[in-house]
Design an enzyme around this catalytic site. Structure first.
Site, mmCIF file in Angstrom:
data_model
loop_
_atom_site.group_PDB
_atom_site.id
_atom_site.type_symbol
_atom_site.label_atom_id
_atom_site.label_comp_id
_atom_site.label_asym_id
_atom_site.label_seq_id
_atom_site.Cartn_x
_atom_site.Cartn_y
_atom_site.Cartn_z
ATOM 1 N N CYS A 127 60.066 36.988 54.609
ATOM 2 C CA CYS A 127 60.772 35.758 54.325
ATOM 3 C C CYS A 127 62.196 36.032 53.655
ATOM 4 C CB CYS A 127 60.083 34.414 53.457
ATOM 5 S SG CYS A 127 59.491 35.184 51.933
ATOM 6 N N ASP B 271 61.800 26.655 54.848
ATOM 7 C CA ASP B 271 61.925 27.219 53.535
ATOM 8 C C ASP B 271 61.635 26.127 52.723
ATOM 9 O OD1 ASP B 271 62.978 28.402 51.324
ATOM 10 O OD2 ASP B 271 64.871 28.879 52.103
ATOM 11 N N ASN C 104 60.656 36.417 49.434
ATOM 12 C CA ASN C 104 59.485 36.946 48.834
ATOM 13 C C ASN C 104 58.780 36.502 47.955
ATOM 14 O OD1 ASN C 104 58.052 40.319 48.362
ATOM 15 N ND2 ASN C 104 57.261 38.689 49.577
ATOM 16 N N CYS D 74 58.018 32.615 48.335
ATOM 17 C CA CYS D 74 57.183 31.335 48.861
ATOM 18 C C CYS D 74 56.436 31.580 50.037
ATOM 19 C CB CYS D 74 58.479 30.336 49.131
ATOM 20 S SG CYS D 74 59.141 29.659 47.382
ATOM 21 N N ARG D 75 57.104 31.671 50.947
ATOM 22 C CA ARG D 75 56.647 31.710 52.433
ATOM 23 C C ARG D 75 55.843 33.155 52.559
ATOM 24 N NH1 ARG D 75 61.702 30.260 55.703
ATOM 25 N NH2 ARG D 75 62.321 31.568 53.956
ATOM 26 N N SER D 76 56.394 34.257 52.341
ATOM 27 C CA SER D 76 55.686 35.350 52.949
ATOM 28 C C SER D 76 54.722 35.780 52.057
ATOM 29 C CB SER D 76 56.672 36.574 53.288
ATOM 30 O OG SER D 76 57.415 36.912 51.994
#
Ligand code: 4NP
Length: 166
Positions: A12, A128, A15, A17-19
């Site tokens: 993401c 995001d 690195n 939050c999402r990934s």
């Protein structure tokens, strides 16, 4: 694929939050299936603002509510070497995918694409959540869980094919 192993990198922007959510959810599912020796997992960001940091506290909390512990993860930035180390490099959104495509060496023969389509829902991108409210983090977790199941089905088929071919 290095001798029966598939390596997967989730990417993401930050690195945090999402990934890392994808990393932790996928890690737990892989362990539950006893596939730790066959599937290697990591995550990284295209940006460098949060190097060495734990995931965002809101990410840790949303994951914890779903039964996942992300506290061992630390942010790092994607490098060109990652294209030599990973078979699947999966981006959370189109902008990160475009940045990865710009870095992609000619010799890379793995899969570079979006993560969410493995969930076969109607959306292609994990939004995001960084600048938004807590509900965005819960939404990220749910999207990631769905795509994780789809990705695992895909990778298990690939592992079976590779075992059958050898
Ligand atoms: P991520 O979210 O890409 O899912 O980790 C973000 C984290 C930090 C920032 C942007 C997005 N930031 O601008 O610092």
């Amino acid at each position: 694929m290095a001798s029966g192993e598939i390596a997967v990198l989730f990417v993401c922007l930050g690195n945090i939050c999402r990934s890392p959510t994808a990393h932790g959810v996928f890690e737990k599912r892989v362990a539950e299936l006893g596939l730790e020796q066959q599937i290697r997992i990591d995550s990284a960001g295209t940006g460098d603002w949060h190097l060495g940091k734990q995931p965002d506290p809101r990410t840790i909390l949303a994951a914890q509510r779903g039964g996942y512990d992300l506290r061992h993860l630390r942010a790092r930035q994607v490098t060109a070497l990652d294209f030599d180390l990973f078979d699947y490099i999966l981006a959370m959104d189109g902008k990160n995918l475009a940045n990865l495509r710009a870095m992609q060496p000619r010799h890379f023969d793995g899969t570079l694409g979006l993560f969410l389509p493995f969930g076969q829902g109607s959306l292609d991108e994990v939004p995001d959540p960084y600048a938004g409210g807590e509900e965005g983090f819960q939404q990220v977790l749910e999207m990631v869980e769905r795509a994780t199941d789809g990705l695992l089905t895909h990778l298990r088929a690939e592992l079976l094919n590779a075992a059958g071919a050898s």
